[in-house]
Design a protein around this motif. Structure first.
Motif, short mmCIF file in Angstrom:
data_model
loop_
_atom_site.label_atom_id
_atom_site.label_comp_id
_atom_site.label_asym_id
_atom_site.label_seq_id
_atom_site.Cartn_x
_atom_site.Cartn_y
_atom_site.Cartn_z
N ALA A 26 0.83 -1.20 0.00
CA ALA A 26 0.00 0.00 0.00
C ALA A 26 0.86 1.25 0.00
O ALA A 26 0.58 2.22 -0.71
CB ALA A 26 -0.94 -0.01 1.20
N VAL A 27 1.94 1.26 0.77
CA VAL A 27 2.84 2.41 0.84
C VAL A 27 3.52 2.61 -0.51
O VAL A 27 3.63 3.73 -1.02
CB VAL A 27 3.87 2.24 1.97
N ALA A 33 1.73 6.60 -6.94
CA ALA A 33 0.65 7.52 -7.32
C ALA A 33 1.08 8.98 -7.13
O ALA A 33 0.82 9.83 -7.98
CB ALA A 33 -0.61 7.21 -6.50
N VAL A 34 1.75 9.27 -6.02
CA VAL A 34 2.22 10.63 -5.77
C VAL A 34 3.28 11.01 -6.80
O VAL A 34 3.29 12.14 -7.30
CB VAL A 34 2.77 10.76 -4.33
N TYR A 35 4.16 10.07 -7.14
CA TYR A 35 5.21 10.34 -8.11
C TYR A 35 4.62 10.75 -9.46
O TYR A 35 5.09 11.67 -10.11
CB TYR A 35 6.11 9.10 -8.27
N PHE A 36 3.56 10.07 -9.91
CA PHE A 36 2.96 10.39 -11.20
C PHE A 36 2.00 11.58 -11.12
O PHE A 36 1.81 12.30 -12.10
CB PHE A 36 2.23 9.17 -11.78
N ALA A 37 1.39 11.82 -9.99
CA ALA A 37 0.43 12.91 -9.86
C ALA A 37 1.11 14.25 -9.58
O ALA A 37 0.56 15.30 -9.91
CB ALA A 37 -0.57 12.60 -8.75
#
Length: 162
Positions: A26-27, A33-37
């Motif tokens: 999950a981490v 997700a943060v890297y791409f967003a």
């Protein structure tokens, strides 16, 4: 037959291992997700923070013409119009073009003014109508297939009807 006997301690360790692996997954998913967003969010922020483009419109160029005295059409005898005008144009290039065509422009101006009625010219509405008529007439091309002059307005300097 062999049977595997599990003790409660080993069951707890396997559940603990499954929980740790799930938590790590999950981490990692959250980090991906943060890297791409993050680039998309920073682009939106930059677009919001960017100042709107300011379009700088250059000031108009004014070209005064020498005052003219013109006989007006009048059933009551000789009437005169003494008029001084300034042409409003977009740039120096337009001024140079008007200078080239100045004799034709003055001739067109005299013919147009001499056909005016003194009774109409003494009213505010008549002066405004003449202003728009002069702008349109002086802007028209001066030769077959020629370019119109970039005259955006005619301003009065002097205006006397006698």
């Amino acid at each position: 037959m062999s049977t595997i006997i599990t003790t409660p301690a080993s069951q707890r360790r396997s559940w603990l291992l499954i929980g740790v692996i799930s938590l790590m997954s999950a981490v990692i998913a959250a980090l991906v997700a943060v890297y791409f967003a993050l680039p998309m969010l920073s682009d939106q922020k930059a677009a919001q923070d960017a100042e709107p483009e300011v379009v700088v419109v250059p000031p108009p160029v004014f070209m005064p013409l020498a005052p003219l005295t013109v006989n007006l059409e009048s059933p009551r005898g000789n009437r005169l119009l003494y008029i001084g005008i300034t042409l409003k144009m977009a740039d120096q290039e337009a001024v140079a073009r008007v200078e080239e065509l100045k004799p034709e422009l003055k001739s067109r101006l005299l013919l147009l003014l001499s056909g005016q009625s003194p009774d109409e010219l003494i009213t505010q509405a008549g002066k405004q109508t003449l202003q728009s008529t002069l702008t349109e007439a002086l802007s028209r091309p001066y030769s077959e297939g020629g370019q119109p002059l970039a005259i955006s307005g005619v301003l009065y300097n002097d205006f006397i009807v006698q």
